[in-house]
Design a protein around this motif. Structure first.
Motif, PDB file in Angstrom:
ATOM      1  N   LEU A  16       0.923  -1.241  -0.035  1.00 20.55           N
ATOM      2  CA  LEU A  16      -0.011  -0.080   0.024  1.00 20.55           C
ATOM      3  C   LEU A  16       0.756   1.258  -0.020  1.00 20.55           C
ATOM      4  N   ALA A  17       1.951   1.093   0.683  1.00 18.73           N
ATOM      5  CA  ALA A  17       2.780   2.559   0.768  1.00 18.73           C
ATOM      6  C   ALA A  17       3.443   2.595  -0.354  1.00 18.73           C
ATOM      7  N   GLN A  18       3.894   1.620  -0.953  1.00 18.44           N
ATOM      8  CA  GLN A  18       4.408   1.616  -2.466  1.00 18.44           C
ATOM      9  C   GLN A  18       3.460   2.241  -3.394  1.00 18.44           C
ATOM     10  N   ARG A  19       2.329   1.944  -3.430  1.00 19.90           N
ATOM     11  CA  ARG A  19       1.102   2.071  -4.525  1.00 19.90           C
ATOM     12  C   ARG A  19       1.058   3.834  -4.190  1.00 19.90           C
ATOM     13  N   GLU A  20       0.822   4.083  -2.978  1.00 22.11           N
ATOM     14  CA  GLU A  20       0.422   5.657  -2.677  1.00 22.11           C
ATOM     15  C   GLU A  20       1.673   6.399  -3.147  1.00 22.11           C
ATOM     16  N   ALA A  21       2.999   5.727  -3.148  1.00 17.12           N
ATOM     17  CA  ALA A  21       4.045   6.496  -3.607  1.00 17.12           C
ATOM     18  C   ALA A  21       4.075   6.614  -5.024  1.00 17.12           C
ATOM     19  N   PRO A 110       6.236   4.349 -23.288  1.00 19.98           N
ATOM     20  CA  PRO A 110       6.367   3.482 -22.053  1.00 19.98           C
ATOM     21  C   PRO A 110       5.976   3.942 -20.769  1.00 19.98           C
ATOM     22  N   GLN A 111       5.209   3.584 -19.958  1.00 18.80           N
ATOM     23  CA  GLN A 111       4.876   3.918 -18.701  1.00 18.80           C
ATOM     24  C   GLN A 111       5.020   2.902 -17.649  1.00 18.80           C
ATOM     25  N   PRO A 112       5.328   3.485 -16.618  1.00 18.55           N
ATOM     26  CA  PRO A 112       5.554   2.388 -15.476  1.00 18.55           C
ATOM     27  C   PRO A 112       4.573   1.819 -14.925  1.00 18.55           C
ATOM     28  N   LEU A 113       4.554   0.425 -14.561  1.00 24.62           N
ATOM     29  CA  LEU A 113       3.458  -0.349 -14.358  1.00 24.62           C
ATOM     30  C   LEU A 113       2.966   0.062 -12.854  1.00 24.62           C
ATOM     31  N   GLY A 114       3.988   0.284 -11.970  1.00 19.98           N
ATOM     32  CA  GLY A 114       3.415   0.698 -10.334  1.00 19.98           C
ATOM     33  C   GLY A 114       4.370  -0.126  -9.546  1.00 19.98           C
ATOM     34  N   VAL A 115       4.008  -1.267  -9.048  1.00 21.36           N
ATOM     35  CA  VAL A 115       4.574  -2.047  -8.027  1.00 21.36           C
ATOM     36  C   VAL A 115       5.102  -3.317  -8.358  1.00 21.36           C
ATOM     37  N   VAL A 116       6.250  -3.874  -8.538  1.00 20.84           N
ATOM     38  CA  VAL A 116       6.557  -5.056  -9.137  1.00 20.84           C
ATOM     39  C   VAL A 116       7.166  -5.880  -7.927  1.00 20.84           C
ATOM     40  N   GLY A 117       6.533  -6.990  -7.858  1.00 17.89           N
ATOM     41  CA  GLY A 117       7.142  -8.237  -7.207  1.00 17.89           C
ATOM     42  C   GLY A 117       8.221  -9.079  -7.576  1.00 17.89           C
ATOM     43  N   ILE A 118       9.092  -9.545  -6.816  1.00 13.87           N
ATOM     44  CA  ILE A 118      10.296 -10.156  -7.378  1.00 13.87           C
ATOM     45  C   ILE A 118      10.476 -11.344  -6.438  1.00 13.87           C
ATOM     46  N   VAL A 119      10.486 -12.604  -6.813  1.00 17.90           N
ATOM     47  CA  VAL A 119      10.611 -13.583  -6.048  1.00 17.90           C
ATOM     48  C   VAL A 119      12.199 -14.354  -6.418  1.00 17.90           C
TER      49      VAL A 119
END
Length: 472
Positions: A16-21, A110-119
């Motif tokens: 949520l914090a990263q989405r708000e940023a 090109p547009q940033p997607l938002g928040v990327v999860g990396i495993v």
């Protein structure tokens, strides 16, 4: 950020914090993105020794030289490439509209997607956490990274270093067991990239599907090496052994088995043994050879070899040393005459066992590869152009190296990714930038245009225009 997150709620708070940023700054400037990349590079290079010590402790013995070559150098090179080209990657690209939409113009932005999860997995935890992070940052995203519980010291240190380098709303590291990993993959990321086994990859894709989260999966599989009829045989064996023994074979793109012209099996074994003596002299005390990461993985290597031998295979030790459970040192072995139904021949080995499979013609070799799930990598050794073109055109794999092993992953202009059972999607360089961007198509219509000619009522003028359009 704490490394012992208690559960899904803590993960959701970070997301949520990263989405708000992201909502406050949905399109970071290139200067800001470049600043993040430079900070990441500085952090990694300044703490290379500490990272090497953590990996060495996690594995029991992990060569610092291997960390420098196969992880830190690769990510530094990729950061340098992104810094050279990233500003250009961000530029909108014109696209054709076709004659009938003129005078409109078209672009892809090109547009940033938002928040990327990396495993990230345990075998190359720095490379496979930082590699996707580079693409995510270059594309203007925020990122959350889940490290493997099998390398806890490395994960702990990496979390500390990322926490010192970035605000949590920009990049954050999560450590924890499989339950934390499952909760992580269930988060509604804007993109999720997972590197690991095909079995776990299926679970990751299932979790992501619940949120319609797009995924990039790097899954490995049984990557073949083909020694062609016109190969420089000794050079081929040396290259295959170098690729197989890096990180003790615990590499997703390591040669999993080798196809050789029938009758050359023993020559391969003898050359491989001589190669091992050159690469790893005084094997038992040699610090350049990495040990197996855990007792469970060591036991699995021994089980694969023992089962194959019990079914009639011959195991050829390529060193005088014996497997040592206390240190988890497992010397490389070639295996001949392994039955097709043995686990060795249908599971990804992910260790220093190398089955040798004879073939009669290159057609047989191609059929053998094609009868199995599509691999992440294929290695071909041959100097005849016709043979090379046939194998390239008639097999499907995530990537290919001709007369080489492993180095396709170091080529900054090539995408890295699997196909079918070995993965979905690709990243590295510009392809990583695209993976973590929405390549948004946009049509720009000027005030004066031909649109009114196509509006109802559909009378004679409309049909005249349509006849003209269908004619060309």
């Amino acid at each position: 950020m704490k490394n012992d997150l208690p559960g899904a709620s803590a993960l959701e708070e970070v997301l949520l914090a990263q989405r708000e940023a992201y909502s406050r700054e949905p399109y970071p400037s290139w200067e800001k993105r470049a600043g993040h990349l430079r900070a990441l590079r500085t952090m990694l290079l300044d703490h290379a020794d500490a990272l090497a010590d953590a990996l060495d402790a996690d594995f029991g013995r992990r060569s610092k030289a291997e960390l420098l070559l196969s992880e830190l150098w690769l990510v530094k090179s990729e950061i340098d490439s992104a810094l050279r080209h990233g500003k250009r990657w961000m530029r909108p690209r014109r696209r054709a509209t076709g004659i009938w939409l003129r005078p409109a113009t078209a672009k892809v932005i090109p547009q940033p997607l938002g928040v990327v999860g990396i495993v990230a997995p345990w075998n190359y935890p720095i490379l496979l956490a930082v590699g996707p992070l580079i693409g995510a940052l270059a594309a203007g995203n925020r990122a959350m990274i889940k490290m493997s519980e099998l390398t806890p010291r490395t994960g702990e240190l990496f979390a500390q270093l990322i926490g010192r380098t970035f605000a949590q709303e920009q990049a954050a590291v999560v450590n924890g067991d499989a339950s934390v990993g499952a909760a992580f993959c269930a988060l509604p990321f804007d993109h999720l990239i997972f590197t690991g086994s095909t079995r776990v990859g299926r679970e990751v894709m299932r979790a992501a599907a619940a949120n319609l989260t797009p995924v990039t999966l790097e899954l490995g599989g049984k990557s073949p090496a083909i020694v062609g009829p016109h190969a420089r045989f000794e050079t081929a064996v040396d290259s295959i052994m170098a690729g197989k023994t890096l990180n003790a074979g615990q590499t997703c793109i390591a040669p999993d088995y080798v196809l050789v012209p029938r009758g050359q099996e023993q020559a391969f074994v003898e050359r491989a043994r001589a190669c091992m003596a050159r690469l790893y002299p005084d094997f038992t005390r040699n610090r350049d050879y990495t040990t197996i990461v855990s007792d469970r993985h060591f036991a699995r290597m021994r089980s694969l070899a023992d089962e194959a031998a019990s079914l009639g295979a011959t195991v050829h030790p390529l060193s005088d040393a014996q497997p040592d459970a206390s240190s988890r040192q497992f010397p490389p072995c070639a295996v001949t005459n392994a039955p097709e139904h043995s686990a060795l021949m249908h599971e990804e080995i992910f260790g220093p066992l190398l089955p040798i499979v004879p073939y009669d013609t290159i057609d047989d070799a191609i059929r053998y590869v094609n009868a199995r799930p599509r691999p992440l990598a294929l290695y071909l050794f041959d100097n005849e152009r016709v043979t090379v073109e046939r194998v390239l055109h008639e097999t499907v794999s995530g990537g290919v190296a001709v007369n080489e092993t492993l180095l396709q992953i170091a080529c900054e202009g090539l995408p890295f990714g699997g196909v079918g059972a070995s993965g979905i999607g690709a990243y590295h360089g510009y392809d990583g930038f695209k993976t973590f961007s929405k390549m948004k198509p946009v049509l720009f219509q000027p005030r004066l245009n031909a649109r009114p000619l196509l509006l109802p009522p559909y009378g004679r003028r409309f049909h005249a225009v349509m006849r003209l359009m269908f004619r060309f």
